[in-house]
Scaffold this motif. Structure first.
Motif, PDB file in Angstrom:
ATOM      1  N   MET A 178       9.382   1.403   0.012  1.00 26.54           N
ATOM      2  CA  MET A 178       8.621   0.429   0.745  1.00 26.54           C
ATOM      3  C   MET A 178       9.583  -0.313   1.672  1.00 26.54           C
ATOM      4  O   MET A 178      10.680  -0.660   1.292  1.00 26.54           O
ATOM      5  N   VAL A 179       9.173  -0.522   2.882  1.00 25.33           N
ATOM      6  CA  VAL A 179       9.971  -1.249   3.872  1.00 25.33           C
ATOM      7  C   VAL A 179       9.274  -2.562   4.204  1.00 25.33           C
ATOM      8  O   VAL A 179       8.074  -2.580   4.454  1.00 25.33           O
ATOM      9  N   THR A 180      10.038  -3.655   4.199  1.00 24.76           N
ATOM     10  CA  THR A 180       9.501  -4.975   4.482  1.00 24.76           C
ATOM     11  C   THR A 180      10.279  -5.602   5.624  1.00 24.76           C
ATOM     12  O   THR A 180      11.504  -5.512   5.658  1.00 24.76           O
ATOM     13  N   VAL A 181       9.569  -6.216   6.560  1.00 20.95           N
ATOM     14  CA  VAL A 181      10.231  -6.938   7.644  1.00 20.95           C
ATOM     15  C   VAL A 181      10.688  -8.276   7.084  1.00 20.95           C
ATOM     16  O   VAL A 181       9.891  -9.061   6.591  1.00 20.95           O
ATOM     17  N   THR A 182      12.009  -8.548   7.156  1.00 23.15           N
ATOM     18  CA  THR A 182      12.541  -9.793   6.606  1.00 23.15           C
ATOM     19  C   THR A 182      12.806 -10.836   7.675  1.00 23.15           C
ATOM     20  O   THR A 182      12.790 -12.030   7.393  1.00 23.15           O
ATOM     21  N   ALA A 185      14.873  -7.333  11.207  1.00 20.41           N
ATOM     22  CA  ALA A 185      15.629  -7.039   9.994  1.00 20.41           C
ATOM     23  C   ALA A 185      14.658  -6.458   8.979  1.00 20.41           C
ATOM     24  O   ALA A 185      13.565  -6.985   8.781  1.00 20.41           O
ATOM     25  N   LEU A 186      15.046  -5.360   8.354  1.00 20.53           N
ATOM     26  CA  LEU A 186      14.193  -4.675   7.397  1.00 20.53           C
ATOM     27  C   LEU A 186      14.837  -4.640   6.027  1.00 20.53           C
ATOM     28  O   LEU A 186      16.063  -4.619   5.905  1.00 20.53           O
ATOM     29  N   SER A 187      14.018  -4.589   4.992  1.00 18.03           N
ATOM     30  CA  SER A 187      14.479  -4.457   3.621  1.00 18.03           C
ATOM     31  C   SER A 187      13.804  -3.232   3.022  1.00 18.03           C
ATOM     32  O   SER A 187      12.582  -3.103   3.071  1.00 18.03           O
ATOM     33  N   MET A 188      14.591  -2.325   2.456  1.00 23.94           N
ATOM     34  CA  MET A 188      14.044  -1.111   1.844  1.00 23.94           C
ATOM     35  C   MET A 188      14.141  -1.223   0.324  1.00 23.94           C
ATOM     36  O   MET A 188      15.200  -1.490  -0.218  1.00 23.94           O
ATOM     37  N   LYS A 203      18.390  12.405   0.809  1.00 21.36           N
ATOM     38  CA  LYS A 203      18.821  11.033   0.557  1.00 21.36           C
ATOM     39  C   LYS A 203      17.680  10.042   0.698  1.00 21.36           C
ATOM     40  O   LYS A 203      17.756   8.941   0.190  1.00 21.36           O
ATOM     41  N   PHE A 204      16.606  10.412   1.377  1.00 20.07           N
ATOM     42  CA  PHE A 204      15.514   9.489   1.647  1.00 20.07           C
ATOM     43  C   PHE A 204      14.281   9.767   0.802  1.00 20.07           C
ATOM     44  O   PHE A 204      13.241   9.208   1.044  1.00 20.07           O
ATOM     45  N   LYS A 205      14.391  10.618  -0.192  1.00 20.32           N
ATOM     46  CA  LYS A 205      13.237  10.905  -1.057  1.00 20.32           C
ATOM     47  C   LYS A 205      13.158   9.934  -2.178  1.00 20.32           C
ATOM     48  O   LYS A 205      14.008   9.336  -2.631  1.00 20.32           O
TER      49      LYS A 205
END
Length: 54
Positions: A1-5, A15-18, A52-54
């Motif tokens: 999940m990616v969140t805009v921080t 800025a994004l948070s994974m 690496k992204f799975k």
């Protein structure tokens, strides 16, 4: 999940948070060996990157 921080409109940057979900179990190494081996050097590098992204 990616969140805009954070959003910086002045510099047109975000800025994004994974984060991973706790529900998804990590794949075992034995499962990865069963996948088809890439035929070219570039395909091998792309497959390693995709893993690496799975």
């Amino acid at each position: 999940m990616v969140t805009v921080t954070e959003v910086d409109e002045k510099r047109s940057r975000i800025a994004l948070s994974m984060k991973t979900e706790d529900k998804a179990a990590p794949r075992k190494r034995s499962e990865r060996k069963e996948e088809k081996a890439p035929q070219t050097d570039m395909a091998a590098k792309l497959a390693a990157l995709a893993g690496k992204f799975k």
